[in-house]
Design a protein around this motif. Sequence first.
Motif, PDB file in Angstrom:
ATOM      1  N   VAL A  24       9.164  41.240  55.568  1.00 62.16           N
ATOM      2  CA  VAL A  24      10.470  42.064  55.242  1.00 62.16           C
ATOM      3  C   VAL A  24      11.325  41.097  54.630  1.00 62.16           C
ATOM      4  CG1 VAL A  24      12.291  43.432  55.753  1.00 62.16           C
ATOM      5  CG2 VAL A  24      10.287  43.764  57.061  1.00 62.16           C
ATOM      6  N   SER A  25      11.958  41.293  53.343  1.00 73.31           N
ATOM      7  CA  SER A  25      12.757  40.380  52.735  1.00 73.31           C
ATOM      8  C   SER A  25      13.625  41.134  51.692  1.00 73.31           C
ATOM      9  CB  SER A  25      12.114  39.384  51.691  1.00 73.31           C
ATOM     10  OG  SER A  25      11.334  39.995  50.600  1.00 73.31           O
ATOM     11  N   SER A  26      14.734  40.632  50.998  1.00 68.57           N
ATOM     12  CA  SER A  26      15.717  40.993  50.341  1.00 68.57           C
ATOM     13  C   SER A  26      14.966  42.027  48.966  1.00 68.57           C
ATOM     14  CB  SER A  26      16.913  40.163  49.758  1.00 68.57           C
ATOM     15  OG  SER A  26      16.030  39.197  48.971  1.00 68.57           O
ATOM     16  N   ALA A  27      13.583  41.513  48.677  1.00 67.99           N
ATOM     17  CA  ALA A  27      12.784  42.177  47.687  1.00 67.99           C
ATOM     18  C   ALA A  27      12.188  43.354  48.121  1.00 67.99           C
ATOM     19  CB  ALA A  27      11.812  41.157  47.181  1.00 67.99           C
TER      20      ALA A  27
END
Length: 139
Positions: A24-27
């Motif tokens: 899970v990332s900002s992307a």
Amino acid sequence: MDKVRIRRLPVVSPPVPDGGGRVVSSAGELAQIVNGVAYRFLAYVEFRPDAPRLRGNHFHERKTEIMYLIQGRLLALYEDVDTGERSSVELTAGDLVTIEPRCAHVYRVLEHAHAVELSTTEYDPDDTQRYQLAAIVDG
């Protein structure tokens, strides 16, 4: 319950380990649901709260069903049609559910949800057997 396995995929840092997981990332999110298994059926499933609130009420004679909940919440009820054993659980995003043959299942929408369903066998409408569990979770 022997015919249902539920596993919450862990949030991990890249690279995703052999057992699967979610990055899970900002992307956005990348979830490795399976790896190294040939699948013959893949479906996207939407569970809408403004539609009939129950989905399922059946079992499969031969098909093992794998469902990954991408987003949302569901109340799930499972029943082994051979033994009568029952189990209910609230599913949330990140849950990976494996349902063995002859395990009836029904889902009640708690929150708009999105899932993918996988199977190593092709879809066969003759393999789906109606099985009424709705009265237990309908509420």
